[in-house]
Design an enzyme around this catalytic site. Sequence first.
Site, PDB file in Angstrom:
ATOM      1  N   LYS A  19     -18.847  -4.806 -40.699  1.00  0.00           N
ATOM      2  CA  LYS A  19     -19.194  -5.797 -39.672  1.00  0.00           C
ATOM      3  C   LYS A  19     -17.950  -6.512 -39.161  1.00  0.00           C
ATOM      4  CE  LYS A  19     -18.325  -9.595 -42.285  1.00  0.00           C
ATOM      5  NZ  LYS A  19     -17.251 -10.523 -42.073  1.00  0.00           N
ATOM      6  N   ASP A 146     -22.975 -11.999 -47.064  1.00  0.00           N
ATOM      7  CA  ASP A 146     -23.015 -11.017 -45.969  1.00  0.00           C
ATOM      8  C   ASP A 146     -24.011  -9.885 -46.218  1.00  0.00           C
ATOM      9  OD1 ASP A 146     -20.983 -12.337 -44.618  1.00  0.00           O
ATOM     10  OD2 ASP A 146     -19.395 -11.084 -45.469  1.00  0.00           O
TER      11      ASP A 146
HETATM   12  O1  C5P Z   1     -21.120 -14.995 -50.819  1.00  0.00           O
HETATM   13  P1  C5P Z   1     -19.854 -14.297 -51.165  1.00  0.00           P
HETATM   14  O2  C5P Z   1     -19.827 -13.919 -52.629  1.00  0.00           O
HETATM   15  O3  C5P Z   1     -19.546 -13.141 -50.287  1.00  0.00           O
HETATM   16  O4  C5P Z   1     -18.694 -15.336 -50.947  1.00  0.00           O
HETATM   17  C1  C5P Z   1     -17.395 -15.140 -51.471  1.00  0.00           C
HETATM   18  C2  C5P Z   1     -16.684 -16.473 -51.519  1.00  0.00           C
HETATM   19  O5  C5P Z   1     -16.444 -16.943 -50.186  1.00  0.00           O
HETATM   20  C3  C5P Z   1     -17.467 -17.576 -52.184  1.00  0.00           C
HETATM   21  O6  C5P Z   1     -17.235 -17.598 -53.566  1.00  0.00           O
HETATM   22  C4  C5P Z   1     -16.946 -18.825 -51.515  1.00  0.00           C
HETATM   23  O7  C5P Z   1     -15.723 -19.208 -52.085  1.00  0.00           O
HETATM   24  C5  C5P Z   1     -16.632 -18.344 -50.101  1.00  0.00           C
HETATM   25  N1  C5P Z   1     -17.709 -18.625 -49.134  1.00  0.00           N
HETATM   26  C6  C5P Z   1     -17.897 -19.943 -48.718  1.00  0.00           C
HETATM   27  N2  C5P Z   1     -18.880 -20.229 -47.800  1.00  0.00           N
HETATM   28  C7  C5P Z   1     -19.659 -19.259 -47.301  1.00  0.00           C
HETATM   29  C8  C5P Z   1     -19.493 -17.916 -47.710  1.00  0.00           C
HETATM   30  C9  C5P Z   1     -18.496 -17.637 -48.629  1.00  0.00           C
HETATM   31  O8  C5P Z   1     -17.185 -20.857 -49.163  1.00  0.00           O
HETATM   32  N3  C5P Z   1     -20.594 -19.564 -46.401  1.00  0.00           N
END
Ligand code: C5P
Length: 307
Positions: A19, A146
């Site tokens: 994406k 995502d």
């Molecule tokens: O959700 P995901 O594991 O992909 O997110 C990875 C990291 O990105 C999270 O641990 C966080 O530090 C950051 N993140 C965030 N806010 C979001 C999405 C991701 O701070 N909306």
Amino acid sequence: MTSASALLPAQVVVRVPGKVNLYLGVGPREFTGYHELATVFQAVSIFDEITVTAADTLQITGGGKYGHLVPKDETNLAWKAAQLVAKACGEEPNLAIHIDKSIPVAAGMAGGSADAAGTLLACDAYFGAGIPRDELDAMAAMLGSDVPFILHGGCALGSGRGDVLSPVITRGNFHWVFATFTEGLSTAMIYERTDEMRGMEFNQAPDVPNELLAALAQGNPAELGRHLHNDLQEAAIASRSVLKDVLEYGRDLGALGELVSGSGPTCAFLVRDEASAIDLVVGLKSSGMVDDAIHAHGPVHGARVIR
Ligand code: C5P
């Protein structure tokens, strides 16, 4: 008598896209540690293929362009996805997951999330579970912000931490060039750096501009190019200064718009058509600043069983 395992298919193959965020508005960090987002996702035609077959224990192998970079243990979201589906089906996750990897790793294109979404769907099909869509969506959100979008594909507005999706009207096919780098960037680090650069007092709620949504609805790449935006871009450039030069270089070579994809380091260039994309791929590759340049288009479908 037929045993249960004799009813399972020999293998299931799922194709899953990467994406780009056409707009990534990031609010202040919340007490959960996540940031509230206002984002527009578009699924693009760089695909991983996930193959699930029976095995003695859960295992992951990697193949294709970036297969050597795929984690082969429980740190891979695909591993957790297989465990979630197996548990929901009352089965043991004795599966071999092969990830044929074309989406760059730690690149801001949701490559890890794609493999998680693909594995959810592949395991559901493998066990013949028919897990309802809302339950698959909930599992996807547990795995990462995502993952729900990658399951759906197309183009969508993301709110919450990016996991709450609503439809976006979009017309036609947009051409992109993605400039990629072998060395990735940590998403968590880029969010942290963004917080540091903004300071403690930052408290603006993010919002997607109507002009960008109108450009999508009209299928107008020139107008869309003018409204591409990423709040994480400054932190990505501060962490990898060459990104600024790469973005400028692509703009000088005629891109309609350019931005860092997600948390980077991939740089995404929106171009008018296929011919412009090919020219830009050649230009970027010969610049010596990037490791690869790939032509892709979007929107494309989300995770889908292909065999
Ligand atoms: O959700 P995901 O594991 O992909 O997110 C990875 C990291 O990105 C999270 O641990 C966080 O530090 C950051 N993140 C965030 N806010 C979001 C999405 C991701 O701070 N909306």
